[in-house]
Write a protein that holds these residues in place. Structure first.
Motif, PDB file in Angstrom:
ATOM      1  N   MET A   1      23.768  15.643  72.542  1.00  0.00           N
ATOM      2  CA  MET A   1      25.170  15.508  72.967  1.00  0.00           C
ATOM      3  C   MET A   1      25.937  16.751  72.534  1.00  0.00           C
ATOM      4  SD  MET A   1      26.168  11.566  72.285  1.00  0.00           S
ATOM      5  CE  MET A   1      25.687  11.568  70.559  1.00  0.00           C
ATOM      6  N   ILE A   2      26.499  17.424  73.510  1.00  0.00           N
ATOM      7  CA  ILE A   2      27.190  18.678  73.228  1.00  0.00           C
ATOM      8  C   ILE A   2      28.635  18.538  73.703  1.00  0.00           C
ATOM      9  CG2 ILE A   2      27.271  21.140  73.800  1.00  0.00           C
ATOM     10  CD1 ILE A   2      24.184  20.939  74.101  1.00  0.00           C
ATOM     11  N   PRO A   3      29.580  18.855  72.842  1.00  0.00           N
ATOM     12  CA  PRO A   3      30.991  18.730  73.258  1.00  0.00           C
ATOM     13  C   PRO A   3      31.332  19.700  74.381  1.00  0.00           C
ATOM     14  CG  PRO A   3      30.776  19.030  70.875  1.00  0.00           C
ATOM     15  CD  PRO A   3      29.439  19.315  71.474  1.00  0.00           C
ATOM     16  N   GLY A   4      32.404  19.405  75.091  1.00  0.00           N
ATOM     17  CA  GLY A   4      32.906  20.335  76.101  1.00  0.00           C
ATOM     18  C   GLY A   4      33.445  21.605  75.449  1.00  0.00           C
ATOM     19  N   GLN A   5      33.701  22.586  76.296  1.00  0.00           N
ATOM     20  CA  GLN A   5      34.186  23.867  75.774  1.00  0.00           C
ATOM     21  C   GLN A   5      35.644  23.753  75.331  1.00  0.00           C
ATOM     22  OE1 GLN A   5      33.244  26.464  79.147  1.00  0.00           O
ATOM     23  NE2 GLN A   5      31.770  27.470  77.798  1.00  0.00           N
ATOM     24  N   PHE A   6      35.962  24.577  74.348  1.00  0.00           N
ATOM     25  CA  PHE A   6      37.361  24.654  73.911  1.00  0.00           C
ATOM     26  C   PHE A   6      37.611  26.027  73.305  1.00  0.00           C
ATOM     27  CE2 PHE A   6      34.782  22.932  70.485  1.00  0.00           C
ATOM     28  CZ  PHE A   6      35.133  23.734  69.402  1.00  0.00           C
ATOM     29  N   VAL A   7      38.873  26.358  73.199  1.00  0.00           N
ATOM     30  CA  VAL A   7      39.269  27.590  72.522  1.00  0.00           C
ATOM     31  C   VAL A   7      39.546  27.236  71.063  1.00  0.00           C
ATOM     32  CG1 VAL A   7      40.927  29.487  72.445  1.00  0.00           C
ATOM     33  CG2 VAL A   7      40.280  28.474  74.642  1.00  0.00           C
ATOM     34  N   TYR A   8      38.994  28.031  70.173  1.00  0.00           N
ATOM     35  CA  TYR A   8      39.068  27.737  68.735  1.00  0.00           C
ATOM     36  C   TYR A   8      40.148  28.599  68.090  1.00  0.00           C
ATOM     37  CZ  TYR A   8      37.429  27.589  63.847  1.00  0.00           C
ATOM     38  OH  TYR A   8      37.327  27.447  62.487  1.00  0.00           O
ATOM     39  N   HIS A   9      41.038  27.941  67.360  1.00  0.00           N
ATOM     40  CA  HIS A   9      42.121  28.644  66.660  1.00  0.00           C
ATOM     41  C   HIS A   9      41.981  28.379  65.162  1.00  0.00           C
ATOM     42  CE1 HIS A   9      44.330  29.166  70.505  1.00  0.00           C
ATOM     43  NE2 HIS A   9      43.780  28.000  70.789  1.00  0.00           N
ATOM     44  N   ARG A  10      42.135  29.435  64.377  1.00  0.00           N
ATOM     45  CA  ARG A  10      42.056  29.268  62.932  1.00  0.00           C
ATOM     46  C   ARG A  10      43.341  29.820  62.305  1.00  0.00           C
ATOM     47  NH1 ARG A  10      37.040  32.011  60.626  1.00  0.00           N
ATOM     48  NH2 ARG A  10      35.926  30.259  61.544  1.00  0.00           N
ATOM     49  N   PRO A  11      44.408  29.023  62.282  1.00  0.00           N
ATOM     50  CA  PRO A  11      45.678  29.511  61.736  1.00  0.00           C
ATOM     51  C   PRO A  11      45.560  29.774  60.237  1.00  0.00           C
ATOM     52  CG  PRO A  11      45.770  27.143  62.093  1.00  0.00           C
ATOM     53  CD  PRO A  11      44.475  27.613  62.697  1.00  0.00           C
ATOM     54  N   SER A  12      46.415  30.675  59.741  1.00  0.00           N
ATOM     55  CA  SER A  12      46.356  30.995  58.314  1.00  0.00           C
ATOM     56  C   SER A  12      47.536  30.412  57.551  1.00  0.00           C
ATOM     57  CB  SER A  12      46.281  32.504  58.115  1.00  0.00           C
ATOM     58  OG  SER A  12      47.331  33.122  58.813  1.00  0.00           O
ATOM     59  N   SER A  13      48.392  29.646  58.233  1.00  0.00           N
ATOM     60  CA  SER A  13      49.481  28.964  57.529  1.00  0.00           C
ATOM     61  C   SER A  13      49.809  27.672  58.278  1.00  0.00           C
ATOM     62  CB  SER A  13      50.729  29.852  57.468  1.00  0.00           C
ATOM     63  OG  SER A  13      51.273  29.997  58.774  1.00  0.00           O
ATOM     64  N   VAL A  14      50.472  26.758  57.569  1.00  0.00           N
ATOM     65  CA  VAL A  14      50.882  25.508  58.208  1.00  0.00           C
ATOM     66  C   VAL A  14      51.864  25.811  59.340  1.00  0.00           C
ATOM     67  CG1 VAL A  14      52.055  23.299  57.839  1.00  0.00           C
ATOM     68  CG2 VAL A  14      50.476  24.172  56.102  1.00  0.00           C
ATOM     69  N   ALA A  15      52.757  26.778  59.113  1.00  0.00           N
ATOM     70  CA  ALA A  15      53.736  27.138  60.148  1.00  0.00           C
ATOM     71  C   ALA A  15      53.029  27.620  61.408  1.00  0.00           C
ATOM     72  CB  ALA A  15      54.687  28.215  59.614  1.00  0.00           C
ATOM     73  N   GLU A  16      51.994  28.428  61.210  1.00  0.00           N
ATOM     74  CA  GLU A  16      51.252  28.921  62.381  1.00  0.00           C
ATOM     75  C   GLU A  16      50.531  27.765  63.083  1.00  0.00           C
ATOM     76  OE1 GLU A  16      47.607  31.989  63.473  1.00  0.00           O
ATOM     77  OE2 GLU A  16      48.393  32.021  61.426  1.00  0.00           O
ATOM     78  N   MET A  41      34.306  13.936  71.057  1.00  0.00           N
ATOM     79  CA  MET A  41      34.090  15.090  71.944  1.00  0.00           C
ATOM     80  C   MET A  41      32.646  15.118  72.446  1.00  0.00           C
ATOM     81  SD  MET A  41      36.336  18.006  69.964  1.00  0.00           S
ATOM     82  CE  MET A  41      35.858  19.338  71.082  1.00  0.00           C
ATOM     83  N   LYS A  42      31.696  14.712  71.572  1.00  0.00           N
ATOM     84  CA  LYS A  42      30.301  14.693  72.016  1.00  0.00           C
ATOM     85  C   LYS A  42      30.087  13.660  73.112  1.00  0.00           C
ATOM     86  CE  LYS A  42      27.661  14.807  68.070  1.00  0.00           C
ATOM     87  NZ  LYS A  42      26.773  15.116  67.072  1.00  0.00           N
ATOM     88  N   LEU A  43      30.809  12.550  73.013  1.00  0.00           N
ATOM     89  CA  LEU A  43      30.715  11.508  74.039  1.00  0.00           C
ATOM     90  C   LEU A  43      31.560  11.848  75.274  1.00  0.00           C
ATOM     91  CD1 LEU A  43      31.014   8.452  71.625  1.00  0.00           C
ATOM     92  CD2 LEU A  43      28.974   9.073  72.941  1.00  0.00           C
ATOM     93  N   ARG A  44      32.255  12.977  75.196  1.00  0.00           N
ATOM     94  CA  ARG A  44      33.188  13.424  76.252  1.00  0.00           C
ATOM     95  C   ARG A  44      34.306  12.395  76.486  1.00  0.00           C
ATOM     96  NH1 ARG A  44      31.163  18.377  78.669  1.00  0.00           N
ATOM     97  NH2 ARG A  44      29.477  18.923  77.282  1.00  0.00           N
ATOM     98  N   MET A  45      34.581  11.597  75.472  1.00  0.00           N
ATOM     99  CA  MET A  45      35.747  10.724  75.547  1.00  0.00           C
ATOM    100  C   MET A  45      36.995  11.492  75.136  1.00  0.00           C
ATOM    101  SD  MET A  45      33.920   7.321  74.058  1.00  0.00           S
ATOM    102  CE  MET A  45      35.251   6.141  74.256  1.00  0.00           C
ATOM    103  N   ALA A  46      36.803  12.631  74.490  1.00  0.00           N
ATOM    104  CA  ALA A  46      37.898  13.563  74.213  1.00  0.00           C
ATOM    105  C   ALA A  46      37.411  14.941  74.639  1.00  0.00           C
ATOM    106  CB  ALA A  46      38.253  13.567  72.733  1.00  0.00           C
ATOM    107  N   SER A  47      38.263  15.684  75.321  1.00  0.00           N
ATOM    108  CA  SER A  47      37.873  17.047  75.709  1.00  0.00           C
ATOM    109  C   SER A  47      39.081  17.975  75.618  1.00  0.00           C
ATOM    110  CB  SER A  47      37.268  17.074  77.114  1.00  0.00           C
ATOM    111  OG  SER A  47      38.022  16.275  77.982  1.00  0.00           O
ATOM    112  N   PRO A  48      39.564  18.154  74.385  1.00  0.00           N
ATOM    113  CA  PRO A  48      40.714  19.046  74.204  1.00  0.00           C
ATOM    114  C   PRO A  48      40.353  20.486  74.596  1.00  0.00           C
ATOM    115  CG  PRO A  48      39.731  18.480  72.088  1.00  0.00           C
ATOM    116  CD  PRO A  48      39.054  17.634  73.108  1.00  0.00           C
ATOM    117  N   GLU A  49      41.308  21.182  75.158  1.00  0.00           N
ATOM    118  CA  GLU A  49      41.048  22.578  75.542  1.00  0.00           C
ATOM    119  C   GLU A  49      41.197  23.516  74.359  1.00  0.00           C
ATOM    120  OE1 GLU A  49      43.368  23.703  78.922  1.00  0.00           O
ATOM    121  OE2 GLU A  49      42.452  22.166  80.208  1.00  0.00           O
TER     122      GLU A  49
END
Lengths: 289, 171
Positions: A1-16, A41-49
């Motif tokens: 089971m592989i999740p759908g694609q998404f863009v990954y963000h790694r903010p460095s502060s809570v504000a960001e 996400m693996k079940l594709r019940m969630a697929s956030p971008e």
């Protein structure tokens, strides 16, 4: 089971992080421990971008005391809650509950913020937070607002959290030293969600209950603060008739579904049994016996 | 959004003492990263739903189910898989020896996860009771042995690491 694609963000502060969540809107989800989100996400019940990873934000972690309350950062893991001496001393019900959640590996990753914010009626901490009259701190680019745990849950997976808001901390009032507490959870096996569970916090004055708070887990689409049951117990010596009446009052507000854990009738009955057991254990702890 | 435009991103991890960097899709799960990018097939894919524990690895001293974590979340971490468990001189780790001596496996599918979970358990609690062992491996399922010999194997390793000879409890 592989999740759908998404863009990954790694903010460095809570504000960001909240800036990203606000600007990306409904297509973005925060990623904390990921142990609810990734399986979905693996079940594709969630697929956030977009996923906004909170893992690097030290400001969201930790347990500290502040003006009569314990403040718990949202990404504090269940394992960290279990190891916290401050919680063991001041809010031992949290440790007792965390030890009943999932298994050791999952407690390494799973966070208290995810547990309370996800809105899954099977999660254990929401009921405990209602029992403790905790507040949730919700942060958005506009600032912070505070919502009581008892007002936060609207339905299964529906909460007061608005798009673009992040639950950043929990503020838990500290019950008096020597209070009685218990979280009684009936489950089929280690790691299971509750068939029914009850949280109790009480204080005793002599042989009489001075204050009492009771809440229920997984016997309705939301956790339930059992207000009538709680009130019924105050001023009594927790005699058998009172305990029975409290259990009945709790059962009266339960609205469980029939599922693999049992029929609705059985689970409602078990909600009453868990209340009775939790009251007995909390009483015994309050009396130091 | 056109998902074909999603960039791969760099992940740097120290795996079994060796620093590696790869560019991965964000959705790459850690278990797939270990098995397919690094050819470390010791950690197994079992249930894929975070129940069975066959994929358990050690990350920065803690036990994690690598099927329920993205590789990007491990960026900057130290990961130990079962391939990194044996002693530097190639002799078996006390746990591996224990599983061998006590017949702590039949098919072996759960074994890498059991070993890696037991390693962290013993680092946190070097002399656990039987009940503590059973609770400690509650996130690892075995469908062959019924746990009895797995518990003994961990007791064997605990005894050895504490400089004692393992005494089997009378049945």
């Amino acid at each position: 089971m592989i999740p759908g694609q998404f863009v990954y963000h790694r903010p460095s502060s809570v504000a960001e992080a909240v800036g990203l969540l606000a600007s990306l809107g409904e297509e973005a989800r925060p990623l904390a421990g990921g142990h609810s989100l990734i399986p979905m996400m693996k079940l594709r019940m969630a697929s956030p971008e977009h996923l906004v990873d909170l893992g690097g934000l030290a400001d969201l972690k930790g347990v500290r005391e502040e003006a009569g309350s314990i403040v718990i950062g949202a990404t504090t893991t269940q394992a960290e809650l279990i190891k916290s001496d401050l919680l063991a001393n001041r809010l031992p019900i949290i440790r007792e509950t965390a030890l009943l959640i999932a298994d050791p590996q999952i407690r390494t990753k799973g966070t208290i913020g995810g547990n309370v914010a996800n809105g899954d009626p099977g999660n254990d901490m929401p009921g405990v937070m209602q029992c403790l009259a905790a507040d949730y701190v919700l942060t958005s680019p506009a600032g912070e607002r505070v919502v009581a745990a008892r007002d936060f849950y609207q339905g299964a997976y529906f909460t007061a959290l608005e798009a673009g808001e992040l639950l950043t901390a929990l503020r838990v009032p500290v019950p008096p030293a020597g209070h009685g507490f218990a979280y009684e959870k009936l489950k089929r096996k280690v790691g299971d969600y509750a068939t029914a569970a009850a949280a109790v916090i009480l204080t005793m004055n002599g042989g009489t209950v001075a204050t009492c708070s009771i809440a229920l887990t997984n016997v309705a689409p939301t956790p339930l603060f059992a207000e009538a049951a709680s009130r019924l117990v105050v001023g009594t010596s927790l005699d058998a008739a009172t305990v029975k009446a409290a259990a009945e009052a709790a059962k009266a507000i339960a609205d469980p579904a029939t599922d693999g854990r049992g029929t609705a009738e059985y689970r409602r009955e078990m909600a009453g049994v868990m209340v009775a057991r939790a009251l007995a254990k909390a009483e015994s702890r309050a009396k130091g016996t | 959004m056109d998902m074909s435009e999603i960039d791969t991103i760099p992940v740097t991890v120290t795996v079994n003492g060796r620093k590696v960097q790869r560019f991965v899709e964000p959705r790459t799960l850690l278990i797939h990263f270990l098995r397919e990018e690094l050819n470390l097939t010791g950690a197994h894919i079992g249930c894929e739903t975070s129940h069975c524990g066959a994929c358990t690895v050690e990350i920065d001293g803690q036990s994690v189910k690598s099927c329920t974590m993205f590789a990007v979340q491990a960026d900057g971490s130290a990961v130990t898989t079962v391939e990194g468990l044996a002693n530097p001189d190639g002799t078996l780790h006390a746990l591996q020896e224990g599983f061998r001596q006590m017949h702590g496996l039949q098919c072996g599918y759960c074994t890498p996860g059991m070993l890696m979970r037991a390693k962290v358990l013993l680092s946190e609690n070097p002399d656990p009771t039987e009940a503590e062992i059973r609770h400690g491996i509650a996130g690892n399922l075995c469908r062959c042995t019924g746990y009895q010999n797995i518990v003994k194997a961990i007791q064997y390793a605990a005894a050895k690491l504490n400089g004692r000879e393992f005494q089997e409890a009378a049945e």
